[in-house]
Design a protein around this motif. Structure first.
Motif, PDB file in Angstrom:
ATOM      1  N   MET A  14      -0.115 -13.882   2.650  1.00  0.00           N
ATOM      2  CA  MET A  14      -0.406 -12.468   2.871  1.00  0.00           C
ATOM      3  C   MET A  14       0.133 -11.612   1.732  1.00  0.00           C
ATOM      4  SD  MET A  14       0.758  -9.993   6.006  1.00  0.00           S
ATOM      5  CE  MET A  14       0.509  -8.211   5.837  1.00  0.00           C
ATOM      6  N   LEU A  15       1.371 -11.900   1.309  1.00  0.00           N
ATOM      7  CA  LEU A  15       1.996 -11.112   0.252  1.00  0.00           C
ATOM      8  C   LEU A  15       1.250 -11.281  -1.070  1.00  0.00           C
ATOM      9  CD1 LEU A  15       4.371  -9.280  -0.511  1.00  0.00           C
ATOM     10  CD2 LEU A  15       5.707 -11.333  -0.991  1.00  0.00           C
ATOM     11  N   ILE A  16       0.896 -12.518  -1.407  1.00  0.00           N
ATOM     12  CA  ILE A  16       0.250 -12.794  -2.695  1.00  0.00           C
ATOM     13  C   ILE A  16      -1.175 -12.261  -2.725  1.00  0.00           C
ATOM     14  CG2 ILE A  16      -0.586 -14.642  -4.197  1.00  0.00           C
ATOM     15  CD1 ILE A  16       1.853 -16.286  -3.296  1.00  0.00           C
ATOM     16  N   THR A  17      -1.974 -12.578  -1.699  1.00  0.00           N
ATOM     17  CA  THR A  17      -3.372 -12.136  -1.706  1.00  0.00           C
ATOM     18  C   THR A  17      -3.487 -10.619  -1.572  1.00  0.00           C
ATOM     19  OG1 THR A  17      -3.502 -12.565   0.687  1.00  0.00           O
ATOM     20  CG2 THR A  17      -4.261 -14.304  -0.804  1.00  0.00           C
ATOM     21  N   GLY A  18      -2.574 -10.003  -0.809  1.00  0.00           N
ATOM     22  CA  GLY A  18      -2.592  -8.546  -0.702  1.00  0.00           C
ATOM     23  C   GLY A  18      -2.293  -7.876  -2.027  1.00  0.00           C
ATOM     24  N   SER A  19      -1.386  -8.457  -2.795  1.00  0.00           N
ATOM     25  CA  SER A  19      -1.064  -7.910  -4.114  1.00  0.00           C
ATOM     26  C   SER A  19      -2.213  -8.143  -5.091  1.00  0.00           C
ATOM     27  CB  SER A  19       0.217  -8.562  -4.652  1.00  0.00           C
ATOM     28  OG  SER A  19       1.299  -8.366  -3.773  1.00  0.00           O
ATOM     29  N   ILE A  20      -2.805  -9.338  -5.045  1.00  0.00           N
ATOM     30  CA  ILE A  20      -3.921  -9.653  -5.933  1.00  0.00           C
ATOM     31  C   ILE A  20      -5.085  -8.709  -5.681  1.00  0.00           C
ATOM     32  CG2 ILE A  20      -5.702 -11.400  -6.416  1.00  0.00           C
ATOM     33  CD1 ILE A  20      -3.587 -13.537  -6.053  1.00  0.00           C
ATOM     34  N   ASN A  21      -5.284  -8.322  -4.450  1.00  0.00           N
ATOM     35  CA  ASN A  21      -6.408  -7.458  -4.107  1.00  0.00           C
ATOM     36  C   ASN A  21      -6.405  -6.164  -4.907  1.00  0.00           C
ATOM     37  OD1 ASN A  21      -7.365  -5.199  -1.686  1.00  0.00           O
ATOM     38  ND2 ASN A  21      -8.749  -6.835  -2.311  1.00  0.00           N
ATOM     39  N   THR A  22      -5.282  -5.467  -4.927  1.00  0.00           N
ATOM     40  CA  THR A  22      -5.189  -4.213  -5.679  1.00  0.00           C
ATOM     41  C   THR A  22      -5.125  -4.464  -7.179  1.00  0.00           C
ATOM     42  OG1 THR A  22      -4.075  -3.084  -3.841  1.00  0.00           O
ATOM     43  CG2 THR A  22      -3.790  -2.141  -6.042  1.00  0.00           C
ATOM     44  N   LEU A  23      -4.346  -5.477  -7.592  1.00  0.00           N
ATOM     45  CA  LEU A  23      -4.187  -5.748  -9.024  1.00  0.00           C
ATOM     46  C   LEU A  23      -5.495  -6.190  -9.670  1.00  0.00           C
ATOM     47  CD1 LEU A  23      -0.751  -7.599  -8.887  1.00  0.00           C
ATOM     48  CD2 LEU A  23      -1.175  -5.344  -9.883  1.00  0.00           C
ATOM     49  N   SER A  24      -6.291  -6.997  -8.979  1.00  0.00           N
ATOM     50  CA  SER A  24      -7.561  -7.443  -9.554  1.00  0.00           C
ATOM     51  C   SER A  24      -8.550  -6.300  -9.679  1.00  0.00           C
ATOM     52  CB  SER A  24      -8.161  -8.574  -8.700  1.00  0.00           C
ATOM     53  OG  SER A  24      -8.405  -8.137  -7.379  1.00  0.00           O
ATOM     54  N   ALA A  25      -8.535  -5.381  -8.688  1.00  0.00           N
ATOM     55  CA  ALA A  25      -9.414  -4.213  -8.763  1.00  0.00           C
ATOM     56  C   ALA A  25      -9.030  -3.326  -9.949  1.00  0.00           C
ATOM     57  CB  ALA A  25      -9.347  -3.418  -7.458  1.00  0.00           C
ATOM     58  N   LYS A  26      -7.721  -3.150 -10.161  1.00  0.00           N
ATOM     59  CA  LYS A  26      -7.258  -2.343 -11.289  1.00  0.00           C
ATOM     60  C   LYS A  26      -7.550  -3.045 -12.611  1.00  0.00           C
ATOM     61  CE  LYS A  26      -5.353   1.198 -13.196  1.00  0.00           C
ATOM     62  NZ  LYS A  26      -6.035   2.508 -13.134  1.00  0.00           N
ATOM     63  N   ALA A 114      -1.982   1.599 -10.348  1.00  0.00           N
ATOM     64  CA  ALA A 114      -2.097   0.711  -9.190  1.00  0.00           C
ATOM     65  C   ALA A 114      -0.948   0.924  -8.201  1.00  0.00           C
ATOM     66  CB  ALA A 114      -2.124  -0.744  -9.658  1.00  0.00           C
ATOM     67  N   SER A 115       0.255   1.158  -8.716  1.00  0.00           N
ATOM     68  CA  SER A 115       1.407   1.326  -7.824  1.00  0.00           C
ATOM     69  C   SER A 115       1.307   2.626  -7.029  1.00  0.00           C
ATOM     70  CB  SER A 115       2.706   1.293  -8.629  1.00  0.00           C
ATOM     71  OG  SER A 115       2.738   2.334  -9.581  1.00  0.00           O
ATOM     72  N   SER A 116       0.938   3.718  -7.703  1.00  0.00           N
ATOM     73  CA  SER A 116       0.777   4.987  -6.987  1.00  0.00           C
ATOM     74  C   SER A 116      -0.347   4.890  -5.970  1.00  0.00           C
ATOM     75  CB  SER A 116       0.476   6.110  -7.980  1.00  0.00           C
ATOM     76  OG  SER A 116       1.585   6.337  -8.823  1.00  0.00           O
ATOM     77  N   PHE A 117      -1.410   4.197  -6.345  1.00  0.00           N
ATOM     78  CA  PHE A 117      -2.523   3.968  -5.431  1.00  0.00           C
ATOM     79  C   PHE A 117      -2.044   3.307  -4.148  1.00  0.00           C
ATOM     80  CE2 PHE A 117      -5.532   0.709  -3.945  1.00  0.00           C
ATOM     81  CZ  PHE A 117      -6.638   1.481  -3.616  1.00  0.00           C
ATOM     82  N   GLN A 118      -1.223   2.271  -4.281  1.00  0.00           N
ATOM     83  CA  GLN A 118      -0.756   1.538  -3.113  1.00  0.00           C
ATOM     84  C   GLN A 118       0.245   2.355  -2.310  1.00  0.00           C
ATOM     85  OE1 GLN A 118      -2.187  -1.442  -2.513  1.00  0.00           O
ATOM     86  NE2 GLN A 118      -1.218  -1.441  -0.512  1.00  0.00           N
ATOM     87  N   MET A 119       1.116   3.079  -3.002  1.00  0.00           N
ATOM     88  CA  MET A 119       2.115   3.889  -2.296  1.00  0.00           C
ATOM     89  C   MET A 119       1.459   5.017  -1.501  1.00  0.00           C
ATOM     90  SD  MET A 119       5.205   4.234  -5.078  1.00  0.00           S
ATOM     91  CE  MET A 119       5.868   2.793  -5.919  1.00  0.00           C
ATOM     92  N   THR A 301       3.541  -3.507  -1.845  1.00  0.00           N
ATOM     93  CA  THR A 301       3.605  -2.353  -2.740  1.00  0.00           C
ATOM     94  C   THR A 301       4.607  -2.589  -3.864  1.00  0.00           C
ATOM     95  OG1 THR A 301       3.071  -0.886  -0.886  1.00  0.00           O
ATOM     96  CG2 THR A 301       4.002   0.133  -2.849  1.00  0.00           C
ATOM     97  N   LEU A 302       5.761  -3.171  -3.508  1.00  0.00           N
ATOM     98  CA  LEU A 302       6.793  -3.458  -4.508  1.00  0.00           C
ATOM     99  C   LEU A 302       6.292  -4.478  -5.529  1.00  0.00           C
ATOM    100  CD1 LEU A 302       9.712  -3.095  -5.482  1.00  0.00           C
ATOM    101  CD2 LEU A 302      10.383  -4.906  -3.878  1.00  0.00           C
ATOM    102  N   VAL A 303       5.613  -5.530  -5.062  1.00  0.00           N
ATOM    103  CA  VAL A 303       5.081  -6.558  -5.967  1.00  0.00           C
ATOM    104  C   VAL A 303       4.081  -5.946  -6.939  1.00  0.00           C
ATOM    105  CG1 VAL A 303       3.684  -8.669  -6.091  1.00  0.00           C
ATOM    106  CG2 VAL A 303       5.482  -8.458  -4.356  1.00  0.00           C
ATOM    107  N   ILE A 304       3.184  -5.106  -6.437  1.00  0.00           N
ATOM    108  CA  ILE A 304       2.172  -4.461  -7.283  1.00  0.00           C
ATOM    109  C   ILE A 304       2.839  -3.599  -8.346  1.00  0.00           C
ATOM    110  CG2 ILE A 304       0.321  -2.723  -7.290  1.00  0.00           C
ATOM    111  CD1 ILE A 304      -0.439  -3.817  -4.491  1.00  0.00           C
ATOM    112  N   ALA A 374      -9.097  -2.624   1.955  1.00  0.00           N
ATOM    113  CA  ALA A 374      -8.829  -2.836   1.748  1.00  0.00           C
ATOM    114  C   ALA A 374      -8.610  -2.958   1.706  1.00  0.00           C
ATOM    115  CB  ALA A 374      -9.323  -2.725   1.211  1.00  0.00           C
ATOM    116  N   ASP A 375      -6.258  -3.020   2.675  1.00  0.00           N
ATOM    117  CA  ASP A 375      -5.452  -3.405   2.373  1.00  0.00           C
ATOM    118  C   ASP A 375      -5.722  -3.252   1.475  1.00  0.00           C
ATOM    119  OD1 ASP A 375      -4.065  -4.153   2.325  1.00  0.00           O
ATOM    120  OD2 ASP A 375      -3.564  -4.079   1.926  1.00  0.00           O
ATOM    121  N   THR A 376      -8.439  -2.338   1.094  1.00  0.00           N
ATOM    122  CA  THR A 376      -8.543  -2.100   0.468  1.00  0.00           C
ATOM    123  C   THR A 376      -7.522  -2.400   0.161  1.00  0.00           C
ATOM    124  OG1 THR A 376      -9.848  -0.467  -0.138  1.00  0.00           O
ATOM    125  CG2 THR A 376      -9.907  -1.092   0.624  1.00  0.00           C
TER     126      THR A 376
END
Length: 376
Positions: A14-26, A114-119, A301-304, A374-376
């Motif tokens: 969950m932690l890895i795929t959730g982070s990849i989701n936002t990072l890959s989009a960015k 990406a970080s502000s987006f997630q926060m 959010t922290l990982v991103i 998304a967890d978008t």
């Protein structure tokens, strides 16, 4: 109680795929390539096409559900409850909210970090809480109201950090950063409407979470794919970064992918990660707890943020760290993560209702896996 290896696997997934989701989009937004008809090289700015990919990932959850269900029925004693029969159109209104919110957020991701987006996506608890009171008759605890107020403070701090960064960051104009942040907040209003609709009309029908996510993904994928046709002709001027300045130029996107196949890797990362993220999130809630899911989502959010700094995608901002901590505190209070700590204090335990959340509330948390998309 120690976690099993399977529970650790689910939490990590969950932690890895959730982070990849936002990072890959960015990452896709930051890639550039030539377009059609010898257009000069330009950024891959196709938020609506990215949203289609996200819905394709959600739709995969429906496919997985039916494969899983068929396999389970071959057992002597089936374990999966397929739920009662329901009208799939119940999912259409929340799917349209998901489509609108996700599309807005992908537009905003082009404008901010990406970080502000997630926060800033943490704003969803404010509007979900208020709408739950207004339309579902829910009574919020004092700690939840405090959590909402603290979350508002955290959003202000993150906004100020973006404002300060925009003055000295050449990658994003200050006006774009402010617009992007406002669009993210607007998207959370739509996302909160989606959650209220899901709770009021959908989840009372005992629908399996994977089936719920997948059905919404199917509707979103079909409708948004069809909308790409009129978007190709809607001129929006400088609001769009594609060469023709239309709302979405899917043909230009495919031309860019042809010139730089690396883009498809970023898009696949978004599509595949959202499917696994939804599965992992639902499984974490069932195998461990909804509280653990909330904690892991905050750690995402922290990982991103850390990965974005390591890759040089953004600059370090101390004010952003403060904003993240305040948002984390607000989210923790709203979701009741403070209760286990207070339960150890005799005086507090005597004044607290320490009963488990109701089955309806647990079901709501269990099913809260659409992209937030998304967890978008």
């Amino acid at each position: 109680m120690a976690w099993t290896n399977y529970q650790l696997f689910l939490a990590g997934l969950m932690l890895i795929t959730g982070s990849i989701n936002t990072l890959s989009a960015k990452w896709a937004d930051m890639l550039s390539a030539k377009g059609c008809h010898d257009d000069p090289e330009h950024d891959f700015s196709h938020p609506f096409l990215q949203a289609v990919g996200m819905f394709l990932g959600e739709f995969c959850c429906l496919v997985v559900f039916h494969i899983w269900l068929c396999h389970d029925r071959r057992r002597p004693e089936p374990r999966i409850n397929p739920g009662q029969r329901f009208n799939p159109l119940l999912f259409f209104p929340p799917a349209m909210c998901d489509m609108l919110a996700t599309s807005i957020m992908y537009v905003a991701l082009n404008m901010t970090s990406a970080s502000s987006f997630q926060m800033l996506r943490g704003a969803v608890i404010i509007f979900t809480g208020l709408l739950s009171v207004a339309f579902l008759g829910r009574k919020l605890a004092v700690s939840q109201w405090i959590g909402i107020l603290i979350t508002i403070l955290g959003l202000v701090i993150v906004g100020l950090a973006d404002f300060a960064t925009g003055h000295r960051d050449d990658s994003h104009k200050l006006s774009d950063v402010i617009t992007g942040d406002l669009l993210i907040i607007m998207a959370q209003i739509v996302a909160s409407v989606q959650m209220v609709l899901e709770e009021k009309f959908v989840y009372k029908h005992d629908v399996h979470p994977l089936r719920a996510v997948g059905t919404e993904g199917l509707f979103g994928f079909i409708v948004l794919s069809l909308l790409l046709i009129p978007m190709y002709f809607i001129y929006v001027g400088n609001f769009s970064n594609n060469p023709r300045h239309v709302l979405e130029d899917a043909i230009d996107a495919f031309c860019q992918i042809g010139h730089k196949p690396l883009i498809i890797l970023a898009l696949l990362g978004n599509t595949v990660s959202i499917a696994f993220f939804n599965f992992a999130g639902i499984s974490v809630t069932k195998e461990i707890s909804a509280t653990t899911r909330m904690v892991l989502d905050s750690l995402r959010t922290l990982v991103i943020w850390v990965v974005s700094l390591a890759l040089g995608w953004e600059q370090f901002q101390g004010l952003q760290v403060l904003g993240f901590l305040v948002l984390l505190l607000g989210t923790a209070l709203y979701n009741g993560l403070h209760r286990p700590l207070l339960a150890r204090i005799p005086w507090c335990a005597a004044r607290m209702d320490l009963e488990e959340s109701s089955p309806a509330e647990r079901e709501r948390l269990l099913n809260d896996g659409s992209v937030q998309g998304a967890d978008t």
